[in-house]
Motif scaffolding. Structure first.
Motif, mmCIF file in Angstrom:
data_model
loop_
_atom_site.group_PDB
_atom_site.id
_atom_site.type_symbol
_atom_site.label_atom_id
_atom_site.label_comp_id
_atom_site.label_asym_id
_atom_site.label_seq_id
_atom_site.Cartn_x
_atom_site.Cartn_y
_atom_site.Cartn_z
ATOM 1 N N THR A 16 0.804 -1.331 -0.135
ATOM 2 C CA THR A 16 0.239 0.081 0.079
ATOM 3 C C THR A 16 0.818 1.392 -0.006
ATOM 4 O O THR A 16 0.433 2.220 -0.783
ATOM 5 N N ALA A 17 2.062 1.095 0.786
ATOM 6 C CA ALA A 17 2.989 2.324 0.489
ATOM 7 C C ALA A 17 3.388 2.478 -0.820
ATOM 8 O O ALA A 17 3.655 3.466 -1.092
ATOM 9 N N ALA A 18 3.675 1.462 -1.429
ATOM 10 C CA ALA A 18 4.010 1.518 -3.079
ATOM 11 C C ALA A 18 3.184 2.106 -3.992
ATOM 12 O O ALA A 18 3.174 2.915 -4.687
ATOM 13 N N SER A 19 1.780 1.825 -3.397
ATOM 14 C CA SER A 19 0.704 2.242 -4.171
ATOM 15 C C SER A 19 0.745 3.866 -4.322
ATOM 16 O O SER A 19 0.373 4.346 -5.133
ATOM 17 N N TRP A 20 0.812 4.199 -3.024
ATOM 18 C CA TRP A 20 0.664 5.978 -2.689
ATOM 19 C C TRP A 20 2.116 6.397 -3.782
ATOM 20 O O TRP A 20 1.801 7.618 -4.100
ATOM 21 N N CYS A 71 -8.201 12.834 -21.011
ATOM 22 C CA CYS A 71 -9.185 12.507 -20.315
ATOM 23 C C CYS A 71 -9.056 12.802 -18.933
ATOM 24 O O CYS A 71 -8.157 12.132 -18.403
ATOM 25 N N HIS A 72 -9.963 13.330 -18.224
ATOM 26 C CA HIS A 72 -10.021 13.409 -16.766
ATOM 27 C C HIS A 72 -10.681 12.460 -16.043
ATOM 28 O O HIS A 72 -11.920 12.258 -16.214
ATOM 29 N N CYS A 73 -10.160 11.851 -14.805
ATOM 30 C CA CYS A 73 -10.784 11.037 -13.994
ATOM 31 C C CYS A 73 -10.797 11.282 -12.506
ATOM 32 O O CYS A 73 -9.726 12.126 -12.102
ATOM 33 N N VAL A 74 -11.346 10.698 -11.971
ATOM 34 C CA VAL A 74 -11.362 10.942 -10.337
ATOM 35 C C VAL A 74 -11.144 9.467 -9.774
ATOM 36 O O VAL A 74 -11.896 8.427 -9.900
ATOM 37 N N GLU A 75 -10.163 9.502 -8.927
ATOM 38 C CA GLU A 75 -9.748 8.424 -7.827
ATOM 39 C C GLU A 75 -10.248 8.350 -6.486
ATOM 40 O O GLU A 75 -9.818 9.332 -6.092
ATOM 41 N N SER A 76 -10.981 7.353 -5.984
ATOM 42 C CA SER A 76 -11.497 7.550 -4.723
ATOM 43 C C SER A 76 -10.681 6.446 -3.821
ATOM 44 O O SER A 76 -10.930 5.308 -4.326
ATOM 45 N N THR A 77 -10.031 6.818 -2.795
ATOM 46 C CA THR A 77 -9.163 5.668 -2.137
ATOM 47 C C THR A 77 -9.887 5.658 -0.710
ATOM 48 O O THR A 77 -9.973 6.779 0.142
ATOM 49 N N VAL A 78 -10.031 4.318 -0.111
ATOM 50 C CA VAL A 78 -10.328 4.207 1.244
ATOM 51 C C VAL A 78 -9.450 3.129 1.925
ATOM 52 O O VAL A 78 -9.233 2.036 1.447
ATOM 53 N N VAL A 79 -8.566 3.458 2.919
ATOM 54 C CA VAL A 79 -7.848 2.824 3.711
ATOM 55 C C VAL A 79 -8.198 2.351 4.905
ATOM 56 O O VAL A 79 -8.063 3.339 5.765
ATOM 57 N N ASP A 80 -8.146 1.306 5.255
ATOM 58 C CA ASP A 80 -8.593 0.624 6.867
ATOM 59 C C ASP A 80 -7.574 0.109 7.192
ATOM 60 O O ASP A 80 -7.341 -1.339 6.973
ATOM 61 N N ALA A 81 -6.518 0.697 8.101
ATOM 62 C CA ALA A 81 -5.655 0.078 8.745
ATOM 63 C C ALA A 81 -5.515 -1.099 9.641
ATOM 64 O O ALA A 81 -5.098 -2.104 9.713
ATOM 65 N N LYS A 82 -7.220 -1.048 10.368
ATOM 66 C CA LYS A 82 -7.492 -1.899 11.227
ATOM 67 C C LYS A 82 -7.671 -3.496 10.424
ATOM 68 O O LYS A 82 -7.355 -4.410 11.039
ATOM 69 N N SER A 83 -8.350 -3.445 9.435
ATOM 70 C CA SER A 83 -8.764 -4.760 8.680
ATOM 71 C C SER A 83 -7.642 -5.031 7.654
ATOM 72 O O SER A 83 -7.774 -5.866 6.897
ATOM 73 N N ARG A 84 -6.736 -3.989 7.516
ATOM 74 C CA ARG A 84 -5.812 -4.077 6.369
ATOM 75 C C ARG A 84 -6.259 -4.346 5.053
ATOM 76 O O ARG A 84 -6.272 -5.271 4.425
ATOM 77 N N SER A 85 -6.979 -3.168 4.569
ATOM 78 C CA SER A 85 -7.678 -3.326 3.458
ATOM 79 C C SER A 85 -7.620 -1.798 2.727
ATOM 80 O O SER A 85 -7.575 -0.741 3.159
ATOM 81 N N MET A 86 -7.150 -1.969 1.360
ATOM 82 C CA MET A 86 -7.070 -0.475 0.562
ATOM 83 C C MET A 86 -7.889 -0.787 -0.704
ATOM 84 O O MET A 86 -7.508 -1.612 -1.398
ATOM 85 N N GLN A 87 -8.947 0.170 -0.742
ATOM 86 C CA GLN A 87 -9.806 0.142 -1.864
ATOM 87 C C GLN A 87 -9.514 1.479 -2.751
ATOM 88 O O GLN A 87 -9.794 2.281 -2.339
ATOM 89 N N LEU A 88 -9.504 1.171 -4.276
ATOM 90 C CA LEU A 88 -9.445 2.559 -5.183
ATOM 91 C C LEU A 88 -10.597 2.233 -6.202
ATOM 92 O O LEU A 88 -10.705 0.927 -6.532
ATOM 93 N N ALA A 89 -11.218 3.171 -6.459
ATOM 94 C CA ALA A 89 -12.171 3.210 -7.433
ATOM 95 C C ALA A 89 -12.055 4.450 -8.304
ATOM 96 O O ALA A 89 -12.106 5.575 -7.849
ATOM 97 N N THR A 90 -11.874 4.120 -9.616
ATOM 98 C CA THR A 90 -11.484 5.311 -10.714
ATOM 99 C C THR A 90 -12.507 5.254 -11.758
ATOM 100 O O THR A 90 -12.920 4.350 -12.090
ATOM 101 N N ARG A 91 -12.938 6.396 -12.142
ATOM 102 C CA ARG A 91 -13.953 6.470 -13.086
ATOM 103 C C ARG A 91 -13.652 7.919 -14.029
ATOM 104 O O ARG A 91 -13.078 8.963 -13.189
ATOM 105 N N ASN A 92 -14.073 7.913 -15.184
ATOM 106 C CA ASN A 92 -13.709 9.028 -16.032
ATOM 107 C C ASN A 92 -14.791 10.063 -15.843
ATOM 108 O O ASN A 92 -16.215 9.582 -15.611
#
Length: 225
Positions: free
Chosen positions: A59-63, A120-141
């Motif tokens: 996840t650090a690499a993803s950032w 093309c312009h896009c928006v990426e939304s990211t949610v990181v939950d350190a407690k459950s160790r989950s990182m979710q990314l959603a991207t759309r144009n």
């Protein structure tokens, strides 16, 4: 992220007479909007990849994927990335981040000819939950939506077979080309080529992630790379 760089499809008949092709496609586009929309075909696919690194490192690499200058050549389809918001929710400990990403417009050369736009312009939304160790990314144009819709979802979680040493990445992508629906066979070929480019760019993204993970691993051990 959204990683569909524009390339020519290379259809023989199309390349023989560009002006005639654009004329026919313009007619098809007008027919699409004024003579009724048919059912739109959607191309969807999923991928899985296992990183032999712990979740925290991946996840650090993803950032850092877009931040490191040395990755710009590999990720040449990404033009610009800006952080719009960054919020930590105290009650849950979840981190919410929204970024604006500018990429080369998806689709072949003649589609760009019609829409008159190369980015093309896009928006990426990211949610990181350190407690459950989950990182979710959603991207759309958010631009070119009259012509193409792309949505990509990525999830990083500890691998069930080695939760402290491996990370599994699950990716889902859907692509819908709109203006060429009146020519179903052409739309299908365009969507298929976009899928191929997304998969190719996803592989380049994983290559960058692996490189950053190895760098972070060496850094944690006190070695230089």
């Amino acid at each position: 992220m959204l990683i569909c760089k524009v390339h020519e499809l290379g259809f023989g008949e199309i390349q023989k007479n560009e002006a005639q092709t654009v004329k026919y496609l313009m007619f098809d586009w007008l027919h699409f909007f004024f003579c009724g929309r048919r059912n739109r075909m959607v191309r969807a696919y999923s991928q899985e990849h296992t990183y032999n690194h712990p979740w925290e490192r991946v996840t650090a690499a993803s950032w850092r994927k877009f931040a490191d200058p040395e990755n710009k050549r590999t990720l040449s389809h990404i033009l610009e990335v800006d952080t719009l918001s960054h919020r930590l929710e105290p009650s849950s400990g979840k981190l919410y981040t929204t970024r604006a990403i500018t990429i080369h417009a998806p689709g072949p050369w003649f589609l760009r000819k019609i829409i008159g736009q190369d980015i093309c312009h896009c928006v990426e939304s990211t949610v990181v939950d350190a407690k459950s160790r989950s990182m979710q990314l959603a991207t759309r144009n958010i631009s070119l939506q009259k012509f193409v819709e792309v949505e990509e979802k990525i999830r990083y979680e500890p691998h069930p077979e080695n939760r402290n040493g491996w990370t599994i990445c699950r990716q889902e992508t859907s692509i819908r080309i709109k203006p060429l629906s009146a020519l179903a066979s052409m739309a299908e070929k365009i969507e298929q080529r976009c899928v191929e480019k997304f998969q190719h760019n996803s592989a380049k993204g994983r290559e960058v992630m692996e490189r950053i993970c190895k760098y972070l691993e060496a850094e944690s051990r006190g070695f230089s790379v």
